[in-house]
Design an enzyme around this catalytic site. Structure first.
Site, short mmCIF file in Angstrom:
data_model
loop_
_atom_site.label_atom_id
_atom_site.label_comp_id
_atom_site.label_asym_id
_atom_site.label_seq_id
_atom_site.Cartn_x
_atom_site.Cartn_y
_atom_site.Cartn_z
CG ASP A 39 24.67 -12.32 2.21
OD1 ASP A 39 24.59 -13.57 2.28
OD2 ASP A 39 25.17 -11.72 1.24
CG MET A 63 6.19 2.76 5.20
SD MET A 63 6.39 1.86 6.76
CE MET A 63 7.00 0.29 6.19
CD GLU A 64 9.21 5.39 0.88
OE1 GLU A 64 8.39 5.04 0.00
OE2 GLU A 64 8.85 5.88 1.97
CG LEU A 79 -1.94 -1.15 1.24
CD1 LEU A 79 -2.85 -1.03 2.45
CD2 LEU A 79 -2.76 -1.22 -0.04
CB CYS A 80 4.46 1.94 0.03
SG CYS A 80 4.83 1.66 1.76
CG HIS A 81 1.17 6.60 -2.19
ND1 HIS A 81 0.79 6.43 -0.87
CD2 HIS A 81 0.03 6.86 -2.89
CE1 HIS A 81 -0.51 6.58 -0.77
NE2 HIS A 81 -1.01 6.85 -1.97
#
Length: 348
Positions: A137, A122-123, A86-88
């Site tokens: 990793d 969110m980014e 749902l992120c733009h």
């Protein structure tokens, strides 16, 4: 994308990410105005002292550990809209990923910026998460038990709600003191407060070097509501005049960058001390200690902080990394400090 804790419309209290039938939907942000937005997130990879030492020395079996993790974090931030449904899709203007070290952890901090109708929280969080997974990793051959911890939003600025900052009391390791969250006025946006940015660099003044630190400070202040003058640029030999210029009009805050080292031409601390009415030695020391988490060269900084009348003056180093460390120290104390200098703020 979603704003943190912003799941309802301002007036109705209805969940903005649900349609009339209760199904998830993407919020329509077309009616929101474009504003400059910044979000900062953090996390840490808890590992062993051996791994921390190897990464700092760039001696892991997989080389370029930090560079690889940084690139992965930046790339992930740019693709957040593909990873979280749902992120733009945002036109990011900047993504920065930086690392620090404790005895048994690699700390991660990401700053995402855009100018648009919705935030970049969110980014920034995605950048931290993917940078942390990449670190895992890269180090798992030595420590497969490494743990990615504490991915969290630290602050955001821009939009209708202005500046938000995390307020929490996080438990510190037993051998360290607990850090107590600052008072409420530390998080008040400095709406319209005048601030000046001063750059001490002979090369920048002569036009032979790019100013890589003044704009960082100016942007930091602007996103927190200050009215910024500068960056003013002066050669090292003229920095005393530069400080007089920066103090013209009695701004609430002057932040300088550069000229704090041990070079014969570095004169910012001396020029600043000549003007200070009172020193704030704890601020300068905290900035040095923050830098020492990244590089031992931070111990060479001679920067000072203090008051000229009711103007707070802070010297930061001349490197982008040193400036970021200094701003990270100022972030949680600046509001309280300026309130006290102005005659308010808690004194208990």
């Amino acid at each position: 994308m979603t704003e943190p804790h912003d799941v309802t419309t301002p007036d109705s209290g209805v969940l903005s990410h649900l349609d009339d039938s209760g199904r998830a939907r993407m919020v329509d942000v077309s009616g929101k105005s474009d504003t400059a937005r910044v979000a900062v997130a953090a996390g840490e990879l808890v590992t062993t002292a051996e791994v921390v030492s190897l990464v700092r020395a760039d001696d892991m079996p997989k080389a370029d550990v930090l560079a690889t993790a940084r690139i992965a974090g930046i790339a992930a931030a740019k693709r957040t809209w593909e990873l979280i449904p749902l992120c733009h899709q945002l036109a990011l203007s900047s993504v920065q990923v930086t690392f620090g070290f404790t005895d048994t952890a690699i700390t991660i901090e990401a700053t995402a910026k855009t100018k648009g109708p919705t935030g970049v929280e969110m980014e920034a969080l995605t950048a931290v998460a993917v940078a942390g997974l990449t670190l895992h990793d890269m180090v798992k051959a030595v420590d497969p038990a490494a743990v990615l911890n504490g991915v969290r939003l630290l602050s955001k600025a821009g939009g209708k709600r202005g500046h938000w900052q995390r307020r929490e009391e996080e438990a510190a390791p037993a051998e360290e003191a607990v850090t107590v969250a600052p008072e409420d006025d530390d998080f008040v946006e400095q709406t319209g407060a005048p601030a000046t940015v001063l750059v001490a660099s002979t090369g920048v003044a002569a036009g032979t070097r790019e100013d890589r630190t003044g704009p960082l400070i100016a942007e930091f202040l602007e996103t927190r509501g200050f009215t910024v003058r500068g960056p003013l640029v002066y050669a090292d030999a003229d920095i005393a005049w530069g400080l007089e210029d920066a103090l013209a009009g009695d701004p609430a805050l002057v932040i300088s960058t550069g000229g704090t080292g041990a070079s014969p031409t570095d004169a910012t601390p001396e020029a600043t001390l000549a003007l200070l009415d009172r020193e704030l030695p704890g601020v300068a020391e905290a900035i040095r200690l923050r830098g020492l988490q990244v590089t031992p060269h931070a111990s060479l900084s001679r920067g000072v902080a203090g008051l000229v009348g009711r103007t707070v003056v802070v010297n930061l180093p001349g490197s982008p990394g040193g400036v970021k460390d200094g701003l990270a120290v100022l972030e949680p104390i600046l509001g309280h400090l300026l309130a006290q200098v102005a005659g308010g703020g808690a004194h208990e």
